[in-house]
Design a protein around this motif. Structure first.
Motif, PDB file in Angstrom:
ATOM      1  N   HIS A  16       0.841  -1.205   0.000  1.00 26.33           N
ATOM      2  CA  HIS A  16       0.000   0.000   0.000  1.00 26.33           C
ATOM      3  C   HIS A  16       0.875   1.254   0.000  1.00 26.33           C
ATOM      4  N   ILE A  17       0.244   2.411  -0.010  1.00 22.84           N
ATOM      5  CA  ILE A  17       1.010   3.658  -0.124  1.00 22.84           C
ATOM      6  C   ILE A  17       1.926   3.873   1.079  1.00 22.84           C
ATOM      7  N   GLY A  18       1.570   3.349   2.231  1.00 20.93           N
ATOM      8  CA  GLY A  18       2.439   3.470   3.411  1.00 20.93           C
ATOM      9  C   GLY A  18       3.789   2.807   3.168  1.00 20.93           C
ATOM     10  N   HIS A  19       3.758   1.599   2.591  1.00 24.26           N
ATOM     11  CA  HIS A  19       5.010   0.904   2.264  1.00 24.26           C
ATOM     12  C   HIS A  19       5.853   1.733   1.299  1.00 24.26           C
ATOM     13  N   LEU A  20       5.195   2.273   0.270  1.00 26.18           N
ATOM     14  CA  LEU A  20       5.926   3.056  -0.736  1.00 26.18           C
ATOM     15  C   LEU A  20       6.504   4.336  -0.155  1.00 26.18           C
ATOM     16  N   ILE A  21       5.730   5.015   0.684  1.00 27.92           N
ATOM     17  CA  ILE A  21       6.210   6.252   1.312  1.00 27.92           C
ATOM     18  C   ILE A  21       7.483   5.964   2.117  1.00 27.92           C
ATOM     19  N   LEU A  22       7.452   4.897   2.917  1.00 26.42           N
ATOM     20  CA  LEU A  22       8.617   4.564   3.747  1.00 26.42           C
ATOM     21  C   LEU A  22       9.809   4.129   2.904  1.00 26.42           C
TER      22      LEU A  22
END
Length: 195
Positions: A16-22
């Motif tokens: 999800h976008i959380g994984h990508l942001i990190l």
């Protein structure tokens, strides 16, 4: 100069976008040249029942990192005996890529239980750890608080879980903003997580 690669382990069920942001934050704001998202077939601490097929999760991760030149996926753990442990993965990667310095990326919540990992002393002595902040209970063991191989990264705190996303999809709620666009399209087209 040896290539520095950060390993961001996860079931990515779904990514999800959380994984990508990190992952992107670590790639842009640390000494790492690349971040590899290591799709894990089975976490020894988690139940496997809700885990989507390995190759579907890998395919979604590949779609997610497609537009990020410093991010890539890694499926090495698909080929190792299960349950697998991080120390074994690191040994295999070291044999396969002898000219690379690998580092681990983990949330502060995982650092708090790091002393329970198989051969954690060996990992700590031989690898660098990049820690991103998480809201969680408990304390980091004193031996890990100021260790020279541990670097804390002031990444955004992301309170988004794949479990929440799966539950929302099952409830037929719109999760499109929480997923990379290509991943959302893939899940929608394949009808994943509806059962």
């Amino acid at each position: 100069m040896r290539k520095q690669i950060g390993l961001f382990f996860g079931s990515f069920n779904p990514i999800h976008i959380g994984h990508l942001i990190l992952a992107n934050h670590l790639a842009e704001h640390s000494a790492l040249h690349e971040v590899w998202l290591v799709v894990t077939p089975q976490n020894p601490f988690k139940e496997k029942q809700s885990l989507l097929d390995n190759h579907l999760r890998l395919e979604m991760a590949e779609l997610a990192v497609d537009d990020y030149p410093k991010l890539r996926t890694c499926n090495i753990e698909f080929h190792l005996p299960q349950p697998n442990y991080t120390v074994n993965t690191l040994a295999h990667l070291g044999e396969k890529y002898p000219d690379v310095d690998f580092a681990l990326i983990m949330g502060e919540d995982n650092l708090k239980s790091f002393h329970k990992w198989k051969n954690y002393e060996h990992i700590l002595a031989n690898y660098h750890l990049y820690i991103y902040p998480r809201i969680s209970e408990g304390v980091v063991a004193e031996v890990l608080s100021n260790h020279p191989h541990i670097t804390r990264i002031a990444a955004p705190i992301i309170e988004l879980s794949a479990t929440f996303i799966r539950d929302e999809i099952k409830a037929r709620h719109n999760v499109r903003p929480l997923l990379p666009e290509k991943v959302w399209q893939y899940i929608d087209k394949m009808g994943l997580y509806l059962k």
